[in-house]
Design a protein around this motif. Structure first.
Motif, mmCIF file in Angstrom:
data_model
loop_
_atom_site.group_PDB
_atom_site.id
_atom_site.type_symbol
_atom_site.label_atom_id
_atom_site.label_comp_id
_atom_site.label_asym_id
_atom_site.label_seq_id
_atom_site.Cartn_x
_atom_site.Cartn_y
_atom_site.Cartn_z
ATOM 1 N N MET A 151 10.091 11.389 0.101
ATOM 2 C CA MET A 151 10.971 10.671 -0.827
ATOM 3 C C MET A 151 10.955 11.242 -2.234
ATOM 4 S SD MET A 151 10.204 6.749 0.179
ATOM 5 C CE MET A 151 9.880 6.266 1.868
ATOM 6 N N LEU A 155 17.569 12.932 -4.688
ATOM 7 C CA LEU A 155 18.366 13.235 -5.881
ATOM 8 C C LEU A 155 18.886 11.938 -6.484
ATOM 9 C CD1 LEU A 155 20.184 16.300 -4.338
ATOM 10 C CD2 LEU A 155 18.307 16.316 -6.004
ATOM 11 N N ILE A 156 18.893 11.900 -7.803
ATOM 12 C CA ILE A 156 19.255 10.692 -8.536
ATOM 13 C C ILE A 156 20.083 11.086 -9.750
ATOM 14 C CG2 ILE A 156 17.326 9.208 -7.862
ATOM 15 C CD1 ILE A 156 15.859 10.381 -10.335
ATOM 16 N N LYS A 157 20.607 10.099 -10.474
ATOM 17 C CA LYS A 157 21.462 10.475 -11.592
ATOM 18 C C LYS A 157 20.680 10.629 -12.898
ATOM 19 C CE LYS A 157 23.521 5.933 -12.759
ATOM 20 N NZ LYS A 157 24.760 5.237 -13.154
ATOM 21 N N ASN A 216 17.371 3.174 -4.430
ATOM 22 C CA ASN A 216 17.866 3.886 -3.246
ATOM 23 C C ASN A 216 17.116 3.465 -1.989
ATOM 24 O OD1 ASN A 216 19.727 5.174 -4.818
ATOM 25 N ND2 ASN A 216 18.747 7.182 -4.791
ATOM 26 N N LEU A 219 18.108 0.026 -0.841
ATOM 27 C CA LEU A 219 19.397 -0.051 -0.156
ATOM 28 C C LEU A 219 19.371 0.615 1.218
ATOM 29 C CD1 LEU A 219 21.825 0.566 -3.151
ATOM 30 C CD2 LEU A 219 21.128 -1.604 -2.135
ATOM 31 N N MET B 151 23.574 1.601 2.134
ATOM 32 C CA MET B 151 23.386 2.967 1.651
ATOM 33 C C MET B 151 24.527 3.458 0.764
ATOM 34 S SD MET B 151 22.006 4.851 5.047
ATOM 35 C CE MET B 151 20.924 4.007 6.205
ATOM 36 N N GLN B 154 23.783 3.796 -3.104
ATOM 37 C CA GLN B 154 22.685 4.585 -3.669
ATOM 38 C C GLN B 154 23.197 5.425 -4.844
ATOM 39 O OE1 GLN B 154 21.559 8.195 -1.037
ATOM 40 N NE2 GLN B 154 22.622 6.814 0.360
ATOM 41 N N LEU B 155 22.257 5.857 -5.678
ATOM 42 C CA LEU B 155 22.617 6.649 -6.854
ATOM 43 C C LEU B 155 22.276 8.113 -6.613
ATOM 44 C CD1 LEU B 155 21.315 4.079 -9.454
ATOM 45 C CD2 LEU B 155 23.694 4.537 -8.830
ATOM 46 N N ILE B 156 23.138 8.988 -7.082
ATOM 47 C CA ILE B 156 23.018 10.421 -6.840
ATOM 48 C C ILE B 156 23.387 11.168 -8.108
ATOM 49 C CG2 ILE B 156 23.404 10.459 -4.351
ATOM 50 C CD1 ILE B 156 26.416 10.702 -5.059
ATOM 51 N N LYS B 157 23.223 12.494 -8.109
ATOM 52 C CA LYS B 157 23.516 13.202 -9.358
ATOM 53 C C LYS B 157 24.952 13.691 -9.411
ATOM 54 C CE LYS B 157 21.504 17.783 -8.264
ATOM 55 N NZ LYS B 157 20.731 18.913 -8.827
ATOM 56 N N GLN B 212 24.432 14.906 -0.822
ATOM 57 C CA GLN B 212 23.256 14.312 -1.482
ATOM 58 C C GLN B 212 22.792 13.046 -0.767
ATOM 59 O OE1 GLN B 212 22.998 14.047 -5.839
ATOM 60 N NE2 GLN B 212 24.949 15.138 -5.895
ATOM 61 N N LEU B 215 21.036 14.113 2.222
ATOM 62 C CA LEU B 215 19.737 14.643 1.818
ATOM 63 C C LEU B 215 18.753 13.506 1.546
ATOM 64 C CD1 LEU B 215 18.043 17.098 0.963
ATOM 65 C CD2 LEU B 215 18.868 16.750 -1.350
ATOM 66 N N ASN B 216 19.199 12.523 0.782
ATOM 67 C CA ASN B 216 18.292 11.419 0.445
ATOM 68 C C ASN B 216 17.817 10.677 1.694
ATOM 69 O OD1 ASN B 216 18.496 12.088 -2.222
ATOM 70 N ND2 ASN B 216 19.741 10.342 -2.837
ATOM 71 N N THR B 217 18.733 10.382 2.601
ATOM 72 C CA THR B 217 18.291 9.669 3.808
ATOM 73 C C THR B 217 17.492 10.591 4.721
ATOM 74 O OG1 THR B 217 20.639 9.762 4.360
ATOM 75 C CG2 THR B 217 19.692 7.613 4.053
ATOM 76 N N LEU B 219 15.298 12.694 3.658
ATOM 77 C CA LEU B 219 13.947 12.702 3.098
ATOM 78 C C LEU B 219 13.255 11.339 3.211
ATOM 79 C CD1 LEU B 219 14.534 14.921 -0.065
ATOM 80 C CD2 LEU B 219 13.613 15.600 2.163
ATOM 81 N N VAL B 220 14.015 10.273 3.243
ATOM 82 C CA VAL B 220 13.407 8.947 3.338
ATOM 83 C C VAL B 220 13.111 8.586 4.788
ATOM 84 C CG1 VAL B 220 13.815 6.467 2.977
ATOM 85 C CG2 VAL B 220 14.383 8.089 1.168
ATOM 86 N N LEU B 249 21.162 22.268 -1.436
ATOM 87 C CA LEU B 249 20.392 21.238 -2.134
ATOM 88 C C LEU B 249 19.010 21.070 -1.508
ATOM 89 C CD1 LEU B 249 23.214 18.560 -2.554
ATOM 90 C CD2 LEU B 249 22.055 19.718 -4.449
ATOM 91 N N LEU B 250 18.924 21.114 -0.204
ATOM 92 C CA LEU B 250 17.641 20.917 0.475
ATOM 93 C C LEU B 250 16.704 22.084 0.173
ATOM 94 C CD1 LEU B 250 15.949 19.227 2.465
ATOM 95 C CD2 LEU B 250 16.893 20.627 4.315
ATOM 96 N N ASN B 251 17.290 23.268 0.093
ATOM 97 C CA ASN B 251 16.520 24.488 -0.202
ATOM 98 C C ASN B 251 15.304 24.613 0.729
ATOM 99 O OD1 ASN B 251 15.962 26.872 -1.449
ATOM 100 N ND2 ASN B 251 15.229 25.995 -3.386
#
Ligand SMILES: Nc1ncnc2c1ncn2[C@@H]1O[C@H](COP(=O)(O)OP(=O)(O)O)[C@@H](O)[C@H]1O
Ligand SMILES: Nc1ncnc2c1ncn2[C@@H]1O[C@H](COP(=O)(O)OP(=O)(O)O)[C@@H](O)[C@H]1O
Ligand SMILES: [Zn+2]
Ligand SMILES: [Zn+2]
Lengths: 289, 289
Positions: A151, A155-157, A216, A219, B151, B154-157, B212, B215-217, B219-220, B249-251
């Motif tokens: 986690m 990525l976030i803002k 995140n 949610l 979901m 969620q907040l992202i960049k 993104q 990616l977030n889900t 990783l979680v 993004l995952l790199n």
């Protein structure tokens, strides 16, 4: 006879070994400095040969392979820590002690302990330290399909006052860990977190990012409880800052009945919840067998 | 005798009722326009009175109360759809038909169907339409501790070319749904997604945000598979754009063996996986009882 359970918190700086009784009370513990792989594991084995246990749980720094069907099960995978990539920390201990061993991440151990201490079944745990780690439990079961959560790299803002900071994650730059870990404070200010003045805006920026991570996972997973620990959280003002941002960002989208009961710091100091988590995970092995 | 299973996809525009056999084949189906609560539910009941089933699953637009111990279980909660807040869509159907009913979200039904169709146990499902919905399944069990996932918020960049766009989510502005749903395309360009030219940079911006979220889900939750459906994904170029951004993004932070097998669009057109998911969820009720 009373059973005895073992805990190993395998960290980059030290391996904390402990023996507990049926009531999760620590009978004896020892901190072994993390040196070479061979020397460190040897000392862990010696500790448990002197202090026998019926089952053991190991919570390790990562990334680790938790897939029991994998050839690499029990290994630390690609870590920046020299000499510790692709070493198996379960197998030699298992061979020497010949007892059931449960292997997981350090954050999973802490999360499991907190679950017990808080009397709940669904929880998310974040640790904000040199890196950012995360764990989630649903109905007593760890979340992690084909591996453990990572986690820290979500990525976030960006915070409006932080747009020119590129983050310190070597892989992603401005992922959560790149923006909100301890080292990100130092990169922004030239000061370690423990030295930074309390009225610096950087605290608010950090809290904004941690609040987004909590939002995140709120949610995605809908836990009952979120625990935030780690070195950066020893700044006691951080918890309130995080709650404030979380509330504002969530904007009542889902109902959180009491935010003071929803976002909390760990119940035990110095990551003691990991030890308790390990005792419980070790105990589970005997119940299941 | 062969059992028959019922599916209701309860949407804001229509309620699709279907009857399936043991092989998940649709025997008969009917689309009922979503008008008033009373009229719509009445027609659903009439359909299943004519076409009897042994068990039924309902996948509904939300938010919904899925907590069986709650007084509001079976209710649609606070929806912008007029006349549909706090109405119970399980109780009247249950009373009239007197069969076991499973109640969940529309995305959960779709995710469950895709799990079956792809032969896996751990999956994340996103739908990118008027809103953005998400579902996750671990080991065959829906993720969602004290409620179903949300979901979409969620907040992202931000994408560098999108910094001046504030997003369309009435509650959060620039959350995922605010930045990457169908209506966000219209807000940026004045054109609906189906009319926007394929070389518009907006597609790339949308794909960056969806990547993104995946990616977030990833990783979680660490799923085996991520399915992305919904109206916006009828743009076939979107899948490749999303994969490209996801990879970048995952790199390589966690290993995804084959991205073409990891991120996919739904196996069945027109959200048909929801129907299959509902048949399976209905069948589960009879196995458990
Ligand atoms: N009191 C404190 N206030 C702010 N930051 C702290 C404090 N103590 C430690 N840190 C920061 O936390 C990080 C160390 O995290 P910690 O959880 O203690 O260990 P680790 O993550 O290495 O296991 C460092 O970046 C350090 O600067
Ligand atoms: N072919 C298409 N290309 C791009 N966008 C589309 C397309 N078809 C529908 N959309 C957009 O998707 C949204 C509708 O999503 P959809 O999944 O079809 O229904 P809903 O979310 O309302 O159930 C609208 O914003 C619409 O403009
Ligand atoms: Zn990172
Ligand atoms: Zn939103």
């Amino acid at each position: 006879m009373m059973k005895r359970y073992g805990s190993v918190e395998a960290g980059g700086t030290k391996f904390i070994c402990a023996v507990g009784n049926e009531n999760n009370e620590i009978i004896i513990s020892e901190a072994i400095p993390t040196t070479t792989y061979e020397e460190t594991i040897k000392k862990v084995i010696v500790f448990f040969e002197k202090n026998r246990v019926d089952a053991l749980a190991i919570g390790s720094f990562g990334p680790v392979d938790l897939d029991i069907s994998s050839e690499q099960y029990g290994c630390i995978l690609n870590t920046p820590k020299q000499g510790w990539t692709n070493v198996n920390i379960v197998l030699p201990i298992q061979k020497a002690l010949n007892i059931p061993i449960f292997f997981t991440t350090d954050v999973n151990s802490s999360a499991y302990g907190e679950m017990h201490l808080n009397g709940c079944n669904n929880l998310v745990y974040y640790t904000i330290g040199t890196g950012i780690g995360g764990s989630a439990i649903q109905n007593g079961v760890f979340i992690g399909g084909i591996g453990h959560p990572e986690m820290g790299h979500q990525l976030i803002k960006k915070h409006p006052l932080d747009v020119n900071f590129n983050g310190v994650c070597p892989l992603h730059g401005d992922c959560l860990e790149g923006l909100a870990s301890g080292p990100s404070i130092e990169a922004r200010t030239g000061k370690k977190g423990q030295e930074l003045e309390i009225n610096s805006t950087v605290w608010d920026i950090q809290a904004y990012y941690i609040a987004q991570a909590i939002l995140n996972t709120t949610l995605v997973i809908r836990p009952e409880l979120v625990i935030v620990g780690g070195g950066v959280m020893s700044q006691h003002h951080m918890l309130d800052r995080i709650k404030m941002h979380f509330k504002k960002l969530l904007n009542n989208y889902v109902t959180i009945e009491d935010i003071d009961k929803y976002i909390k710091t760990p119940s035990v100091e110095n990551n003691g919840s990991a030890t308790i988590g390990n005792f419980l995970l070790a105990k589970n092995l005997l119940i299941k067998n």
